[in-house]
Design an enzyme around this catalytic site. Structure first.
Site, PDB file in Angstrom:
ATOM      1  N   HIS A   9      -6.521  -0.960  -8.072  1.00  0.00           N
ATOM      2  CA  HIS A   9      -6.924  -1.769  -6.912  1.00  0.00           C
ATOM      3  C   HIS A   9      -8.448  -1.842  -6.826  1.00  0.00           C
ATOM      4  CE1 HIS A   9      -8.784  -1.693  -2.915  1.00  0.00           C
ATOM      5  NE2 HIS A   9      -7.967  -2.687  -2.646  1.00  0.00           N
ATOM      6  N   HIS A  63      -4.229   2.978  -7.085  1.00  0.00           N
ATOM      7  CA  HIS A  63      -5.390   2.695  -6.235  1.00  0.00           C
ATOM      8  C   HIS A  63      -6.665   2.540  -7.058  1.00  0.00           C
ATOM      9  CE1 HIS A  63      -3.036   3.232  -2.579  1.00  0.00           C
ATOM     10  NE2 HIS A  63      -4.078   2.751  -1.922  1.00  0.00           N
ATOM     11  N   ASP A  76       0.834  -1.202   0.000  1.00  0.00           N
ATOM     12  CA  ASP A  76       0.000   0.000   0.000  1.00  0.00           C
ATOM     13  C   ASP A  76       0.867   1.250   0.000  1.00  0.00           C
ATOM     14  OD1 ASP A  76      -2.380   1.448   0.069  1.00  0.00           O
ATOM     15  OD2 ASP A  76      -2.580   1.323   2.248  1.00  0.00           O
ATOM     16  N   HIS A 113      -5.455  -5.641   0.786  1.00  0.00           N
ATOM     17  CA  HIS A 113      -5.474  -4.362   0.067  1.00  0.00           C
ATOM     18  C   HIS A 113      -4.117  -4.107  -0.589  1.00  0.00           C
ATOM     19  CE1 HIS A 113      -6.396  -0.082  -0.590  1.00  0.00           C
ATOM     20  NE2 HIS A 113      -5.223   0.201  -0.047  1.00  0.00           N
TER      21      HIS A 113
END
Length: 381
Positions: free
Chosen positions: A260, A257, A174, A274
């Site tokens: 993601h 992101h 992350d 995540h």
């Protein structure tokens, strides 16, 4: 027309250290007098005794609410009702990213203050003024933005060291995206998650997070495998949590992101952390940028050594999964997604091609650098 501004957001206080949770009550008492704690049974099993003792020392009540798996709209609404029923004036999320996001969202809706107590360094969610809301199945729904950050973020590095190393690996995935996305946002002069244009501060913190991770990640992971708190772990926890949190919020998100979020639409990826999915997003962003080959190859090698996925195989997908890959690419490029902070136009077709390209690219780099072949991820039911 709204006047453009540059802005930085941050929590009221950040506390980190071995045994820090023993002082939680001391810091919470400065914020409110009627706390409610959100924690699942697993977290309460290893942290509850210390939290309760610290609250007793500070003269605070111990009112705890159980939590499920995801930060869903229903979970947040249930917490709001609990806040009102217990007449609480501060909510404390103790646990992982979803627990903390739910506590933040509920605290905002109920009009009270909120505190983040991450028990793993697996995301940069704890410091931010936003929550990510998912479905019951773990598919991304929306970002919810709040006018302020948590009043307190407290992380005990011994608790981080006691947790499975996979959580720390996820946090690295992350946090590594933070600089890549802040760099792109700054180049585009796009809007950050803090609601303004990038600041030098936000962008610099994102870069510092990147540098600290590259220097300390591997020795810190080894320390956690032995449940040890070392200077390398302290530095990595700060990078994963504080530096990355400030960097993504005030530096900006971009393609990583957004990809993601797209990946959550593929059932094959459910069960992955995540950070694992974000790492695929980061690598795909580097491909979209046409980043220098050395930078791409070094990123693949480093994140493979960390234990993060760098191929579709490792997230349960393959080049033949055209339907799922197309759905991921489409979701990644929806209006309002952060991929539109890139300094060039990115279409769903661009994402699809870049995603497909990482399989052969990563496999070839791994062979050239003596790294193991990828192992297929199979979702655990």
């Amino acid at each position: 027309m709204t006047t453009p501004i540059r802005t930085v957001m941050s929590p009221g206080r950040y506390v980190q250290g071995k045994g820090a949770i023993d002082r939680l009550g001391e810091f919470v008492a400065q914020i409110g007098s009627a706390p409610v704690i959100v924690a699942d049974d697993v977290v309460w099993g290893f942290a509850g005794e210390q939290v309760s003792a610290s609250f007793a020392t500070a003269g605070l009540r111990v009112e705890r609410v159980e939590f499920g798996r995801f930060a869903t709209a229903a979970a947040v609404d249930a917490l709001v009702e609990k806040i009102r029923a217990t007449k609480s004036d501060v909510i404390i999320g103790v646990g992982g990213g979803s627990t903390i996001d739910s506590a933040k969202a509920a605290g905002f809706l109920a009009g009270i203050r909120w505190v983040s107590v991450p028990t793993v360094a697996s995301t940069d969610a704890p410091t931010s003024a936003l929550s990510v809301i998912y479905t019951e199945e773990g598919e991304f729904v929306e970002y919810r933005f709040f006018p302020r950050n948590p009043d307190l973020v407290l992380i005990d590095t011994q608790i981080v060291a006691n947790a499975p190393v996979e959580f720390l690996i996820a946090g690295i995935g992350d946090a590594l995206a933070t600089w890549l996305e802040a760099r792109a946002t700054a180049t585009a002069n796009a809007t950050t998650m803090a609601g303004g244009l990038p600041t030098q501060t936000g962008t610099a913190l994102a870069k510092l997070s990147w540098d600290v991770i590259w220097e300390n990640a591997l020795p810190a992971l080894d320390a956690v495998r032995d449940n040890l708190v070392t200077p390398a772990l302290e530095k990595l926890v700060e990078a994963n949590t504080l530096l990355s949190g400030l960097g993504f919020e005030s530096g900006g998100l971009a393609a990583a992101h957004a990809i993601h979020n797209g990946l959550t639409a593929a059932p094959q990826t459910h069960g992955l952390t995540h950070g694992q999915k974000v790492n695929i997003g980061s690598l795909t962003q580097l491909v979209l940028e046409g980043a220098p080959r050395t930078e791409v190859e070094d990123f693949i090698e480093f994140t493979t050594r960390v234990g993060l996925p760098t191929t579709l195989t490792e997230i349960g997908l393959g080049l033949d999964d055209e339907k799922e890959l197309r759905a991921i690419a489409t979701a990644s490029t929806l209006p309002g997604e952060t991929i539109h902070n890139m300094p060039f136009v990115v279409t769903a077709d661009d994402v699809l091609d870049a995603l497909k390209s990482i399989e052969r690219l990563s496999r070839s780099v791994r062979v050239a650098r003596g790294l193991p072949a990828p192992v297929r991820y199979v979702q655990k039911h």
